[in-house]
Each structure stands twice: as C-alpha cells, then as structure tokens.
Enzyme design. Sequence first.
Site, short mmCIF file in Angstrom:
data_model
loop_
_atom_site.label_atom_id
_atom_site.label_comp_id
_atom_site.label_asym_id
_atom_site.label_seq_id
_atom_site.Cartn_x
_atom_site.Cartn_y
_atom_site.Cartn_z
N LEU B 102 74.39 26.69 35.94
CA LEU B 102 73.09 27.30 35.66
C LEU B 102 72.93 28.45 36.62
O LEU B 102 73.23 28.31 37.80
CB LEU B 102 71.96 26.30 35.93
CG LEU B 102 71.67 25.26 34.85
CD1 LEU B 102 70.70 24.23 35.38
CD2 LEU B 102 71.09 25.92 33.61
N ASP B 103 72.42 29.57 36.15
CA ASP B 103 72.30 30.69 37.09
C ASP B 103 71.04 30.53 37.93
O ASP B 103 70.26 29.59 37.75
CB ASP B 103 72.33 32.03 36.35
CG ASP B 103 71.16 32.20 35.40
OD1 ASP B 103 71.04 33.28 34.80
OD2 ASP B 103 70.38 31.24 35.23
N VAL B 104 70.83 31.47 38.85
CA VAL B 104 69.78 31.32 39.87
C VAL B 104 68.40 31.24 39.21
O VAL B 104 67.52 30.51 39.67
CB VAL B 104 69.85 32.50 40.85
CG1 VAL B 104 68.76 32.39 41.89
CG2 VAL B 104 71.21 32.51 41.54
#
Lengths: 450, 335
Positions: B102-104
């Site tokens: 999952l990205d930031v």
Amino acid sequence: MSLAYLRLCTQHRLALGARGYATPTNDPRSRELKDEGPVFQYVGKQRKPNHKVFVWGFSYTGALGIPSFVVPDSGRKKPRKYQLTPYRLETEQQISSAACGYGFTLLSSSTKDLTKVWGMGLNRDSQLGFQRTQQDRHKSYDYVLEPSSVPLPLARPQQTRVVQVACGRAHSLVLTDSEGVFSLGNNAYGQCGRKMVEDEVYSASHIIHKMEGFDNPVTQVVCGQDHSLFLTETGKVYACGWGADGQTGLGHHNMCARPVAVGGDLAGVKVQQVTTYGDCSMAVSQDGQLYGWGNSEYLQLSSVTEATQINSPRLLPFEGVGKVTQVACGGTQVAILNERGEVFVWGYGILGKGPNLSESQTPELVPPTLFGRSEFNPAVTVSRIHCGLNHFAAVTDRGELFVWGKNVRGCLGIGKKEDQYFPWRVTVPGHVVDVACGVDHMVALVKSVI
Amino acid sequence: MTTPSVRVFHKLEGLFSIYKPPGVHWKLVRDTVETNLLKGINAAPPPGPRQRVQFLAEPTSVMAEGSSELTLSAASVPALAHHPLVSGPEFQHIGVGVGHRLDVFSSGVLVLGVGQANKALTDLYRSHVTRDYTLEGELGMATDNFSHTGRLIERTTYDHITRDKLERVLAMMQGSNQKALLTYSKVDMSTQEAYELAVKGELRPDGKSPPIMTGLRLLHFQPPHFTLEVQCLNETQRYLCRILHEVGLELRSTAVCKGVRRTRDGPFTIQHALTHQHWTSPDVIQAIRQYRSSRKAGKAKHTQPGKDTGTASQRQEMAEEAPVNRVYFVFVKLF
C-alpha cells in the site's frame, strides 16, 4: 476544454473557504490556493443529454452514410470497406427512428421542418426516393453515400411528423402521425401496397405511394424481405406483398398488391407488436401471447407444425417463457423478451448459447449473467431486442448494447470479423437508446451520459 | 534443542493482516511489526544454562601437604557461551514478508507473513485475487497527483451533478471493465468452454493484465463528497485515484481522491486486521490461529475434489460477509 468559459464564482469561494469546510490537508499553502483562482464551468445545471447516431458494418454500399469510407477525400487515405467499431454519423436533426434494409438505411426525425427523412445506401429500386444527380436532372443516384433527404409528398409538410421508418430488401415504409403510411421502392410483388405494373422500371422512379385501405390509423410498420406488415390502433394486422412462404398470413401463397387484414388465430386479437425481416413473421398480443406465420424451414414455427410454411397466423404456446412483451425475428432465428427482461431464442444459426447450440425448436433462455447481471448489479434486465438477418442485438436498461450472431462483413461492431457465439458488449460512447439491425450493417441511436 | 523462544517463533509462523494507517510507508510498518515480534520472542525465558564438566585443580591447602601428584576434581560448571548477556538475544532477525503493498497515501488491510509462511505469501501475491477498496472523492478540484495532497490545477463547478448521472457514469465504466475482463482472459471466444465460463462469471485474466475493476458501486453521495466501493484486479492505488479523476472528467467536472482504504485483500478482511495497539506477538498468534480455523471451516464447506491439480495448490471459493461475495485464489496447502 474548448467549451469552457471562465466564471469567477464568489459563492464557491465562500463554500470552499477555510471556515466552513474541513480542509483535508494540513498544508497551509494549498489551503490558500483553494480560495484564489477561477472556477471553470463546463456544463450548466439544466444541461440535457446530446443525441447521437453511430453506424458500423459494410460501407461500400454507402449504407453507413460516410462518403469518405467509399470515396476517400484525400489521396493518401484508403477506402474503408468494413467499419468494425461504432463510428459517429453527424446528422442535422435529432434522429428518433432508424431502419436498416438490405444495403441501405433510413433515418427519420420527429421534427416539423420540411426535411424529415434521410436515406443512404443502395438506391437502385428508388427505395430512398428520387435522388437527383448533379449532372443530369432526370437521372437518380444508384448509390447514395451521404444521408440525403427523401422527398415525401406530404399534404401538410409543416405539421406532420414522421413517427417510424422501416426498410426491407428493396422497399421502404414511412409512417407519419396524421397522414398515414408512405411506401417507396420496388413493387414487383406488391410490397408497396399499390397495383403492380408490368415491366415497371424502379430505378429513378418518382413514385412514393400513400397507402390506403386501413380502417384505423397505423401505429407500427415493418418490412420483411419482400412483404410489408402494418399494425393499426385497434390491434389489427394488415399485410401485403410476396406470399410464397405464407409470410403475408392471408391464407394463400400468392402475392397481394394492397393491404389486407390478416385473420387466422389473430382474428379478434389485439396485437401490440409485429416483426419480420426475412420470410417469417411474428406478432405479440397485448396479453402476452405469441403468434407466428410464414417460413418455418429453420424450426421457427416447428413447435406447432411439421410443415415448412404456414400461411395463416397460428398461436405459439410456450410454457416457461412468461408474458411476452417483445419479439424479433431474423432470417433463420427468433428472439423474445418477456416482462421480467429475460431473452429466449430459438431457430437455426448462432443462437447465443455457445457454438454447440446451433438449432432449437423451443425457446432457450440466454443466461442473464451474459448481459451484465452479477452480485454488484443484480437488477440488470434487457429492455429491447432486435434481429438482423443473421444476428441479434439486445439493449439493457443500463444503456448497454449486446450483440451476437454471425458477423457478416463486420456488422456486429465488436472490432473483429469473427462470429460471436454469446452476447458481447459493443463499446459505444454513451447510453444506447435504440438500435436498428440490417444484413451487414447496424445503426445505434445513442444519448450522451451527461 | 527447541528453546522457548523457538517455540514462540514457530507459533508465529503464519499469515495475518494488519491495518496500515495512512501517511506511513509500508516498510516502516513492517519494521515495527518485526521489532515487536522479536521483542515477544526474546521475552520468552531463556533456557537454563547448560552445565559442562570442568576439571578443577585441588585447592592449595591440600597441595601444601607435600604431595607431588596433580589431583583434579570434576565440577559441573555453567557454560556461559550461550547466555543471552554474552551472545545477545536468540533471535535478532525474523523474516516478515509483505503481500500486496500500500502506498503512503492509502490505508487498510496489509497482509504479512512470518518465516515459512512467506512461501504462501508469494503464492498469494502472484495469484489473481481481487481486492476491495473504499475510495473517498471530492468533486470540484483537479490536482496533479489525483489526490487532495497534490498541487491544485483546476477548480470546476459541480452543481449539475446528480446521483443518477454519477451512477450512469459508473455503469458505463463498469461495462467497459467487464469487457476488458473477457478480452484479457485469453480464451478463444468461439469455444463452448468460453461460453460456459462466461455464464458462470469465471472468465478472468490469468496472466498479466492491466488494472481491471470487477465491481464498482456508489456508496454515498453528498456533493461535493462521494464514496465509491471498488473491487479490482492488478491495480495500484495511484490508478484508483486516477479512476476518481476520470469519473470527474466524465461528469464534465473534476474530482480528487481524499482517501483510499483497502477493505479486503483476497481472503483477509478488515474486520480481522490488527490495529496499531495489537501489533504484538500474542495478538498475532491469535490472528494466525483464527485465520487458519476460518480457512479450515471454509474448506470443509466448499470442497471440490474434482479440481485438484497435480501440484500442491487448490482453487477454492469462499463466501465473504464483505460487500462482495466471491473471491478466487490459489493457495498452498501448508498454510
């Protein structure tokens, strides 16, 4: 972006201001930027959707109405024989009804202007009326490459509206709201409803006949290959034209040159819809019963008869199909739609249940999951069905168009030339309202989404 | 010899899911979990020190008697080489693997695996499971990275947008995605098999494919805010923000993404994801046990013996309480 114009919207600035609006970001710089700068308006609040026409299929007859496909306007372009995906056709007016014949198309608008019907494609039998050539005013074009006005001899051209058009093999019918039905084109078998003239030359003919002999106003017209069917307000069906397969339903196998009321099982029945495209005819009554007559060589009527033709309408009692609301029949196949939005098919050819089912005498349900029904959309139903000569088209209530059947010269519009054995979506930019199917081309009337 | 630490480690070997908060890089989350698990493993009481026999010389008082022989006595002496204060804690590193990242900007279910379970994790990662997301959108703005943290490019009006128009646009997008699902499945459409799979809804892309949304639904609409629920394959979170941007464009306005939340990754749902306070070894052990028992219950309900392939993998369907009911995945029998 070309439709944008600037409008500094002070109400928006206050609405998006830092006070009443929970800014999702903690960055103070972007919070300031939100208060400045213009707000663009691309579309107003009262915007109505645009109506467009899309065409696809075989283009060399001119039936698609795009001249640059047949005669390229630039030396570097090549002629486009098959248009395999939907292509936008620009029209002057909003088209309310379209019909595809055998190599030609008619489009009509319910406008009160003088030009109400446009035709394109084959015109060897003047099925599009007299299209005067530029060079010689006595000659008519054999192939009309662009949507050209069909000169209807209306008594009150600025008040009458055209309700519907229908096209057969070499003849067409135009239904108006107050002036009855007009027929044009080939009359070799009496399909135009006028007396047959021996050795009549149909090309460059000016004759557009206003049909007589109906006791009530006509509400629907359909053309078979060489015969015509009419449905009046009272639910009575009339027929004229070629009857060798019994497709006129008049009790004989002769031609008929004027519209005669159809009897048989349909006597006293209120019909709500009639359909035909080849040599088999079908009708649906208002209480959901199905009647058929005509050619049965392809098992279309085999549920009630072993004969290859029926010349008088017979009731087709099928269990398990529910109350029938629409029927569509093509050259060798039949499809019905019931009130629950389920589609049943039978006949011969590619019926839509995979390559293994190539003929059936009794209606077979086409699984609704193929039309987009899933756990996310459990309520998707089919709202209209149509048949071309060798293929089917279904429009769902969500505005999607599904086609299946034999892909004659790219008429399915799915981007490839192979046949399609089960319903496949056609990618059309918009919400499909209606579709007309021909032998090797199709026309779709589309509404924009927003 | 299995020490208590090793026993704790074996209990920890399995797959579990955690809830990744937004604004944090996934690697930090993984490192934090690894540190907490190590603390839990190394907190186990160390084994008693091993005794070894050492031959000690006799004490000098005895030697003084004038004997010339060297007498040795055996003594059991603790061996301090493996004492934790000497050699350090037993476990200094454990392999914690991450599933779909999952990205930031996003938050939600993040699947982690420990030790031997990483093999099952790679299988899960490579298999074509679908994932559920909840996307929060806001109308009227367009930014350069499709989310509200980006640089503002344009503002537009949105008063012409109604719920009906939004649903029509979503229906159109879903239609084109359904078509992509069939097109990328690389099955010959002129066969009876293709028809049967299409009827069951099992025609899916097996290999590489672009991101495809298998389901799209509007959950909540209050202009300018709206919430979508998406079920997708092969996606990235940036792609989902872009979907919201495109929804805005189709509506002749603009939209940005305010939040991406993964609610399901394959069989792992958000109800069982561990939150920040529970990233400790006892909670992880319990989560692993719960997941295994739920999988066994799922297996017992939906056994399909005819579909067993030669390798140790089994195609399985599991009913979910989450908004979407079906999930397909390939799974290794070990875990």
